[in-house]
Design an enzyme around this catalytic site. Structure first.
Site, mmCIF file in Angstrom:
data_model
loop_
_atom_site.group_PDB
_atom_site.id
_atom_site.type_symbol
_atom_site.label_atom_id
_atom_site.label_comp_id
_atom_site.label_asym_id
_atom_site.label_seq_id
_atom_site.Cartn_x
_atom_site.Cartn_y
_atom_site.Cartn_z
ATOM 1 N N LYS A 1 -16.493 4.680 0.748
ATOM 2 C CA LYS A 1 -17.706 4.896 1.702
ATOM 3 C C LYS A 1 -17.277 4.495 3.134
ATOM 4 O O LYS A 1 -18.000 4.933 3.921
ATOM 5 C CB LYS A 1 -18.680 3.785 1.002
ATOM 6 C CG LYS A 1 -18.462 2.702 1.403
ATOM 7 C CD LYS A 1 -19.595 1.729 1.161
ATOM 8 C CE LYS A 1 -19.330 0.131 1.138
ATOM 9 N NZ LYS A 1 -19.314 -0.358 2.641
ATOM 10 N N GLY B 1 -0.138 6.639 -6.974
ATOM 11 C CA GLY B 1 -1.264 6.608 -7.775
ATOM 12 C C GLY B 1 -2.282 7.633 -7.944
ATOM 13 O O GLY B 1 -2.024 8.878 -7.174
ATOM 14 N N ARG C 1 -16.956 0.990 -8.824
ATOM 15 C CA ARG C 1 -17.565 1.505 -7.967
ATOM 16 C C ARG C 1 -16.367 2.748 -7.299
ATOM 17 O O ARG C 1 -15.151 2.099 -7.105
ATOM 18 C CB ARG C 1 -17.974 0.889 -6.724
ATOM 19 C CG ARG C 1 -19.299 -0.138 -7.271
ATOM 20 C CD ARG C 1 -19.997 -0.745 -6.102
ATOM 21 N NE ARG C 1 -19.244 -1.925 -6.041
ATOM 22 C CZ ARG C 1 -19.615 -2.903 -5.158
ATOM 23 N NH1 ARG C 1 -20.494 -2.664 -4.291
ATOM 24 N NH2 ARG C 1 -18.922 -4.214 -5.074
ATOM 25 N N GLY D 1 -9.971 4.369 -4.716
ATOM 26 C CA GLY D 1 -11.364 4.233 -5.101
ATOM 27 C C GLY D 1 -11.989 2.688 -4.651
ATOM 28 O O GLY D 1 -11.179 2.369 -3.519
ATOM 29 N N PHE E 1 0.574 -1.304 -0.050
ATOM 30 C CA PHE E 1 -0.064 0.020 0.019
ATOM 31 C C PHE E 1 0.922 1.337 -0.006
ATOM 32 O O PHE E 1 0.412 2.083 0.506
ATOM 33 C CB PHE E 1 -1.156 -0.138 1.385
ATOM 34 C CG PHE E 1 -2.289 -0.870 0.865
ATOM 35 C CD1 PHE E 1 -3.333 -0.241 0.377
ATOM 36 C CD2 PHE E 1 -2.261 -2.304 0.873
ATOM 37 C CE1 PHE E 1 -4.455 -0.913 0.180
ATOM 38 C CE2 PHE E 1 -3.103 -3.055 0.679
ATOM 39 C CZ PHE E 1 -4.271 -2.352 0.268
ATOM 40 N N CYS F 1 -15.081 -0.040 -1.006
ATOM 41 C CA CYS F 1 -14.913 -0.079 0.282
ATOM 42 C C CYS F 1 -14.306 1.369 0.745
ATOM 43 O O CYS F 1 -14.980 1.994 1.500
ATOM 44 C CB CYS F 1 -14.194 -1.224 0.511
ATOM 45 S SG CYS F 1 -15.110 -2.684 0.366
HETATM 46 P P1 NAD Z 1 -22.708 -5.961 -3.697
HETATM 47 O O1 NAD Z 1 -23.255 -4.907 -3.770
HETATM 48 O O2 NAD Z 1 -21.632 -6.783 -4.808
HETATM 49 O O3 NAD Z 1 -23.658 -7.384 -3.097
HETATM 50 C C1 NAD Z 1 -24.613 -7.193 -2.276
HETATM 51 C C2 NAD Z 1 -25.492 -8.131 -2.904
HETATM 52 O O4 NAD Z 1 -26.796 -8.188 -1.825
HETATM 53 C C3 NAD Z 1 -26.357 -7.683 -4.185
HETATM 54 O O5 NAD Z 1 -26.215 -8.631 -5.100
HETATM 55 C C4 NAD Z 1 -27.767 -7.671 -3.722
HETATM 56 O O6 NAD Z 1 -28.835 -7.937 -4.857
HETATM 57 C C5 NAD Z 1 -28.150 -8.288 -2.747
HETATM 58 N N1 NAD Z 1 -29.141 -7.990 -1.811
HETATM 59 C C6 NAD Z 1 -29.495 -6.835 -1.524
HETATM 60 N N2 NAD Z 1 -30.521 -6.702 -0.461
HETATM 61 C C7 NAD Z 1 -30.918 -7.996 -0.500
HETATM 62 C C8 NAD Z 1 -32.120 -8.846 0.135
HETATM 63 N N3 NAD Z 1 -32.929 -8.107 0.837
HETATM 64 N N4 NAD Z 1 -32.096 -10.131 0.033
HETATM 65 C C9 NAD Z 1 -31.210 -10.889 -0.790
HETATM 66 N N5 NAD Z 1 -30.055 -10.038 -1.453
HETATM 67 C C10 NAD Z 1 -30.209 -8.874 -0.957
HETATM 68 O O7 NAD Z 1 -21.921 -5.904 -2.402
HETATM 69 P P2 NAD Z 1 -20.359 -6.417 -1.840
HETATM 70 O O8 NAD Z 1 -19.282 -5.758 -2.418
HETATM 71 O O9 NAD Z 1 -20.436 -7.794 -1.849
HETATM 72 O O10 NAD Z 1 -20.351 -5.679 -0.477
HETATM 73 C C11 NAD Z 1 -21.330 -6.445 0.773
HETATM 74 C C12 NAD Z 1 -20.799 -5.789 1.924
HETATM 75 O O11 NAD Z 1 -19.519 -6.335 2.466
HETATM 76 C C13 NAD Z 1 -20.712 -4.335 2.299
HETATM 77 O O12 NAD Z 1 -20.969 -4.065 3.436
HETATM 78 C C14 NAD Z 1 -19.259 -4.104 1.853
HETATM 79 O O13 NAD Z 1 -18.663 -2.660 2.697
HETATM 80 C C15 NAD Z 1 -18.513 -5.200 2.636
HETATM 81 N N6 NAD Z 1 -17.164 -5.658 1.924
HETATM 82 C C16 NAD Z 1 -16.973 -5.573 0.596
HETATM 83 C C17 NAD Z 1 -15.746 -5.982 0.281
HETATM 84 C C18 NAD Z 1 -15.175 -5.951 -1.095
HETATM 85 O O14 NAD Z 1 -14.074 -5.910 -1.540
HETATM 86 N N7 NAD Z 1 -16.390 -5.650 -2.092
HETATM 87 C C19 NAD Z 1 -14.659 -6.631 0.918
HETATM 88 C C20 NAD Z 1 -14.938 -6.397 2.519
HETATM 89 C C21 NAD Z 1 -16.278 -6.056 2.861
#
Ligand code: NAD
Length: 435
Positions: A266, A256, A331, A260, A252, A263
């Site tokens: 937000k 750059g 995102r 973005g 890290f 995670c």
């Molecule tokens: P995402 O938007 O890719 O996935 C969320 C999913 O939940 C979507 O497919 C949506 O359709 C579904 N959903 C929403 N409401 C629903 C409901 N009522 N019933 C069933 N399905 C439902 O999000 P993500 O990137 O997987 O992130 C999820 C959480 O994990 C967030 O809080 C994020 O901050 C955290 N997180 C993400 C990452 C990452 O790298 N993307 C890493 C660590 C933690």
């Protein structure tokens, strides 16, 4: 163990697939019917290396299934994970927990006695208490536990990160939940993945603090990069020189265009908002957010300067749009801030990204999408590297130079060496390369 996973996005899908690979019986629920239909055909709706193969083999083995029926998935599940989105609340900085709370409410009447509800979503400290209250109100007779089990996987390396984690953090308030969580993660524990059991609020705060620290590290080196340009020093050498100190570490520290992704941006806003609410503002994190926003804008102006101060009538080739390589996730990608500024300055943009085009298209109106890097650079007045996809490191640079109208390269990820680029006849500009 029978497990339900609510949310089949990056985190839910990877977690569901990997837990079924450990031998658990996992039902993954998503409200998006198209997504469920695709997953039943073993088609992963996101690009994540290795994910499709794990989904396909566990579907075949009958350990993994997909449904839109939350109630059916919850019934009979020993553990129910919540892995839905926690975006920024419209018009505010705090996390919007609507999806998490509505899942908790919908689950409550269908949970088995002694079920464990586990938050995988990133949620502000105290959310576990609120989930507990929602379920207790909706199902007053039910015995259940709420656990915080934040996820640290990185998109692009998610399977590896899940199966070989640096640590697993589990926030529990009772012994029964602690035992069930130990069983769920037993295969990782046997592989010596350290499990850290804490109280629930502590676990919630660990997740935000980890992201905040990493975002701060990125922002630190970006500021040092700016200083390097002014004083004639080389940020990559500075990063190596400090990173080899074990107390700092080399990761890290790549300068750059600003962080973005789904995670960091937000989560920084949400952490700062919850700290303000707790009357304990995090001035360091507020500053990181501010510097990072300005950094992205500054990168657009750096590109304009490198092209002679005006982009009127110019075509720029942009390589890389996603917030980092090996993902199709757009995102909060820096490209979404940088590219519109270049367009406003009069440039026509031709872009190429190995996996991000589909998600990027609706977000970047007026941009022309090329099918490969060479088509992207053909006839352009300058080339800009925005995301460091591996494929861009091995481009035939003589061919690139021949295809460009002017041999200007602005490399926002420092993937090329300035001396080699100059020797090839490019007018090359990296970041933090003052020396
Ligand atoms: P995402 O938007 O890719 O996935 C969320 C999913 O939940 C979507 O497919 C949506 O359709 C579904 N959903 C929403 N409401 C629903 C409901 N009522 N019933 C069933 N399905 C439902 O999000 P993500 O990137 O997987 O992130 C999820 C959480 O994990 C967030 O809080 C994020 O901050 C955290 N997180 C993400 C990452 C990452 O790298 N993307 C890493 C660590 C933690």
């Amino acid at each position: 163990m029978r497990i339900a996973m609510i949310g089949g996005g990056y985190v839910g899908l990877v977690t569901a697939a990997c837990l079924s690979d450990f031998g658990h019986e996992v039902v993954c629920v998503d409200k998006d019917a198209d997504r469920i239909a695709a997953l039943r055909r073993a088609e992963a709706p996101i690009y994540e290396p290795g994910l499709s193969e794990i989904i396909a083999s566990n579907l075949r083995a009958g350990r993994l299934s997909f449904t839109g029926d939350l109630a059916a998935a919850a019934r009979g599940a020993r553990a129910v994970f919540i892995a839905v989105g926690t975006p920024t609340r419209e018009g505010e900085d705090s996390a919007d927990l609507t999806q998490v709370f509505s899942v908790a409410r919908a689950l409550a009447p269908h949970l088995d006695d002694n079920a464990i509800v586990i938050t995988k979503s990133t949620v502000p400290v105290g959310t576990g208490d609120r989930i507990e209250a929602i379920i207790a109100e909706a199902a007053p007779q039910l015995r259940f536990s709420v656990v915080a089990n934040p996820e640290f996987l990185r998109e692009g390396a998610a399977i590896r990160d899940f199966k070989l984690p640096d640590r697993i953090v589990i926030g529990v308030e009772d012994e029964a939940a602690r035992k069930v969580m130990g069983e769920i993660y037993r295969p990782l524990y046997l592989n010596q993945g350290p499990i850290l059991f804490t109280r629930r609020r502590t676990a919630e705060l660990i997740k935000y603090s980890a992201n905040a620290f990493l975002a701060m590290k990125v922002t630190f080196i970006n500021e040092i990069a700016e200083l390097c340009e002014k004083v004639g020093a080389d940020v990559q050498e500075v990063a190596r020189g400090i990173g080899l100190d074990n107390r700092i570490g080399t990761k890290f520290l790549n300068a750059g265009p600003g962080f973005g992704g789904s995670c960091f941006p937000k989560d920084m806003l949400a952490l700062a908002a919850s700290a303000r609410e707790a009357q304990s503002p995090l001035r360091l994190i507020e500053t990181v957010i501010d510097i990072n926003e300005k950094r992205k804008i500054a990168m657009a102006h750096k590109i304009i300067r490198a092209c002679g101060g005006s982009l009127a009538g110019m075509t720029l080739a942009i390589l890389g749009l996603t917030f980092k390589p090996n993902t199709d996730d757009m995102r909060s990608a820096p490209s979404l801030t940088i590219l519109p500024i270049l367009q406003d300055a009069g440039a026509r943009l031709v872009v190429y990204d190995p996996k991000g085009a589909e998600h990027a298209r609706p977000l970047l109106p007026g941009v022309v999408f090329a099918d490969d890097p060479y088509a992207c650079v053909a006839g352009a007045d300058a080339l800009v590297i925005v995301t460091e996809w591996e494929a861009f490191r091995a481009l035939d640079l003589a061919r690139v130079k021949a295809a460009l109208r002017r041999p200007i390269v602005v490399d926002l990820r420092n993937i090329y060496r300035p001396d080699e680029m100059t020797a090839l006849g490019f007018v090359y500009e990296g970041v933090g390369k003052g020396g």
